[in-house]
Motif scaffolding. Structure first.
Motif, short mmCIF file in Angstrom:
data_model
loop_
_atom_site.label_atom_id
_atom_site.label_comp_id
_atom_site.label_asym_id
_atom_site.label_seq_id
_atom_site.Cartn_x
_atom_site.Cartn_y
_atom_site.Cartn_z
N SER A 178 22.83 -5.43 -39.51
CA SER A 178 22.21 -5.01 -40.76
C SER A 178 22.96 -3.84 -41.37
O SER A 178 23.52 -3.00 -40.70
N THR A 179 22.97 -3.86 -42.68
CA THR A 179 23.56 -2.76 -43.43
C THR A 179 22.46 -2.02 -44.14
O THR A 179 21.66 -2.62 -44.84
N THR A 180 22.39 -0.73 -43.97
CA THR A 180 21.37 0.05 -44.65
C THR A 180 21.93 0.56 -45.96
O THR A 180 22.88 1.31 -45.96
N SER A 233 18.24 3.44 -46.14
CA SER A 233 17.06 3.02 -45.38
C SER A 233 15.91 3.98 -45.56
O SER A 233 15.99 5.16 -45.31
N ALA A 237 12.74 2.79 -44.36
CA ALA A 237 11.77 1.90 -43.74
C ALA A 237 10.45 2.60 -43.43
O ALA A 237 9.38 2.00 -43.51
N TRP A 263 15.23 -9.78 -44.85
CA TRP A 263 14.69 -8.46 -45.21
C TRP A 263 14.42 -7.72 -43.91
O TRP A 263 13.69 -8.22 -43.04
N ARG A 264 15.00 -6.54 -43.73
CA ARG A 264 14.82 -5.78 -42.49
C ARG A 264 13.92 -4.56 -42.69
O ARG A 264 13.44 -3.97 -41.74
N ASN A 296 15.08 -1.32 -48.58
CA ASN A 296 16.52 -1.15 -48.85
C ASN A 296 17.39 -1.46 -47.64
O ASN A 296 18.43 -0.83 -47.45
N GLU A 297 16.98 -2.42 -46.85
CA GLU A 297 17.75 -2.79 -45.68
C GLU A 297 17.80 -4.32 -45.56
O GLU A 297 16.77 -4.97 -45.39
N GLY A 336 19.62 -7.68 -43.64
CA GLY A 336 20.32 -8.06 -42.42
C GLY A 336 20.84 -9.49 -42.49
O GLY A 336 20.51 -10.26 -43.41
N PRO A 380 24.36 -8.48 -47.04
CA PRO A 380 24.08 -7.08 -47.39
C PRO A 380 24.98 -6.56 -48.51
O PRO A 380 24.52 -5.87 -49.42
#
Lengths: 161, 391
Positions: free
Chosen positions: A4-6, A9, A11, B6-7, B10-11, B13, B369
């Protein structure tokens, strides 16, 4: 495996965001979700796009038949070609439940609400739509994710129907 | 199979996920040929539609080849090249039969969520949160399509994959806006937003007989696309006073129809944007409605304002007085694509609707991404990042 690319992030914000969205869905003037009350009669109603005679002459869809004599049923023609109104209520009418319990599928009518929705699908489409198992990646444990998971599990029984 | 997921906020994967299976008799499985990012995905990415779970597969605009069919499917066969509408709708309920397909009673297996938010549930949408059904999205090699006979449409031989792709969502959403807003021959139509949906709304309005169609945006590459590929006029809202220009362009009346194709993260110059940003970030409103406000003020007396961009919840400083006193008709909808896609594909086959230019960046799923970052930040003139799962 996850690569995964942030982008930026945030979260941790998700849980709080979710709670605030749920809160803002509530009607502030009533202090409860808009339209989430229940009729005094206890009837839950759906309109099915089938002729009244089709419904009366067909076997009762399994989700409603399973209730046996625990439910009352009412069938009548809908207005202006909109189909047939199919209503159901528990014979032992439960006491009024809170809006939060209805919206989270924890009220005494939750199973009947779900059964009525599934009966409508069987009568209109011929089968009950299922979504799981649906493909997905790794489920990371977060407060927001747990909330959405719980709400999703309750969603077929929950609501304002 | 690999999928773009969706991880978190704003992330994005790229993960291995199980392949989908036929679960209902009316299902089909489609091998995805192309799958587009959409501006509405950015609301998911930003956490503004907070019913996503980590691992959810994104994507709702796609075309491909039928790989498997359920036993009740009659219209499609393995190998058919199809474009699939982004909404899951049964085709049998009263709403579907009225042509209001996105309002389907049966296409969302999680009705309790949207009943709580909006009072009633609407149909489902691929890759667009558990509020919209929890359906896996199309940024993957394969996707399950419920109600396959209703939602998949054969692509004419002479229509390319790149053109047909946008018959899934952008074009039918634009058609929904123009048609449901009641665009008439001779109308002046203003469209806020020059992305894929705004461009298609403008094209639809032109084909429905509008006399003058104006698209409003701030990105020169989008405005250039509008002029070159759509044939509509343009306004840069950072360079001109939009309501004043629209008055001048419509004989002082204002546009007959105003279509808002921006949604809940609208930008606008000046203090209004700061106000809306602060209130949205503090969750004192869920959506930023600047373009809707401007459309309401700009619209002629007795005209129609159509909200085509995605909104989720509540907005602040809504000019209801202008709506009431100017006798405006205010409408909105998700796309009722099932009713428009056959016509759109026919128009595409006659070169009257062209969409290839929207796919500015075509890439592999592994670049998911990067594609979303480019799309979000409008890098390198990105209008739409499109994924080709087989590459």
């Amino acid at each position: 495996m996850t690569s995964s690319t942030t982008v930026a992030s945030r979260a941790a914000r998700a849980g709080g965001t979710l709670a605030r969205h749920v809160r803002t869905a509530f009607d502030p003037s009533a202090g409860r979700p808009a339209g989430s009350g229940q009729p005094a009669s206890g009837w839950l109603v759906v309109t099915v796009l089938r002729e009244e005679s089709d419904i009366e002459n067909s076997p009762l869809p399994a989700p409603l038949a399973e209730f046996g004599d625990r439910v009352e049923l009412r069938v009548r023609s809908g207005s202006d070609g909109k189909g047939t109104e199919l209503a159901a209520r528990l014979r032992d009418q439960p006491t009024s439940s809170s809006a939060l319990r209805r919206l989270s599928g924890k009220d005494p009518q939750a199973d009947l609400r779900s059964a009525l929705r599934r009966a409508k699908q069987i009568l209109e489409v011929g089968e009950v739509l299922v979504v799981d198992p649906t493909p997905h990646g790794e489920r990371t444990l977060t407060p927001g994710g747990a909330f959405v998971e719980a709400w999703t599990k309750a969603a077929p029984e929950a609501g304002v129907l | 199979m690999r999928a773009v997921t969706w991880r978190g906020v704003n992330e994005i994967g790229v993960e291995d996920v199980p392949e989908p299976m036929i679960l209902n008799d009316q299902d089909i499985i489609v091998e995805v040929g192309l799958s587009a990012t959409c501006g509405s995905d950015l609301h998911l990415l930003g956490g503004y539609i907070p019913t996503m779970r980590a691992g959810d597969v994104l994507g709702h605009e796609f075309m491909g080849t039928v790989a498997e069919v359920g036993r009740s499917v009659t219209k499609h066969h393995v190998g058919d090249r199809v474009v699939v509408v982004s909404f899951t709708s049964c085709g049998q309920c009263w709403y579907c039969r009225q042509g209001l397909w996105s309002l389907c009673d049966n296409g969302n297996p999680n009705p309790g969520i949207t009943e709580a938010l909006w009072g009633q549930a609407i149909g489902g949408c691929y890759g667009y949160s558990h509020a919209m059904g929890g359906w896996a999205g199309s940024h993957a090699r394969y996707i399950r399509v419920p109600y396959g006979d209703q939602g998949a449409f054969p692509i004419p031989e002479n229509v390319s994959d790149e053109r047909a792709l946008f018959a899934s969502d952008a074009a039918p959403t634009g058609w929904t806006g123009a048609h449901q807003a009641g665009v008439q021959h001779g109308d002046v139509v203003a469209v806020w937003g020059g992305g894929g949906v705004g461009q298609m709304a403008a094209r639809a309005a032109m084909l429905m007989g509008a006399d003058r169609v104006v698209v409003i945006d701030r990105y020169e590459n989008r405005l250039e696309q509008v002029r070159t590929h759509i044939g509509a006029e343009t306004l840069d809202y950072e360079a001109v006073d939009v309501p004043a220009e629209l008055r001048e362009m419509s004989g002082g009346r204002g546009p007959d129809v105003c279509i808002e194709a921006v949604g809940m993260e609208a930008h606008t110059p000046g203090a209004q944007h700061v106000y809306d940003q602060v209130k949205q970030q503090m969750r004192l409103q869920t959506d930023r409605p600047a373009a809707v406000r401007e459309a309401i003020y700009a619209c002629r007396k007795g005209g129609t304002v159509f909200t085509l961009g995605v909104f989720a919840g509540l907005v602040d400083k809504f000019p209801l007085g202008a709506v009431m006193n100017k006798a405006l008709t205010l409408r909105g909808a998700q796309q009722h694509g099932h009713r428009y896609i056959p016509e759109i594909l026919e128009l595409m086959s006659r070169d009257e609707v062209k969409t290839e230019h929207l796919a500015t960046h075509v890439m592999s799923l592994e670049e998911g991404p990067k594609g979303y970052a480019m799309f979000k930040n409008k890098e390198d003139g990105c209008v739409r990042a499109v994924f080709r799962p087989a590459s």
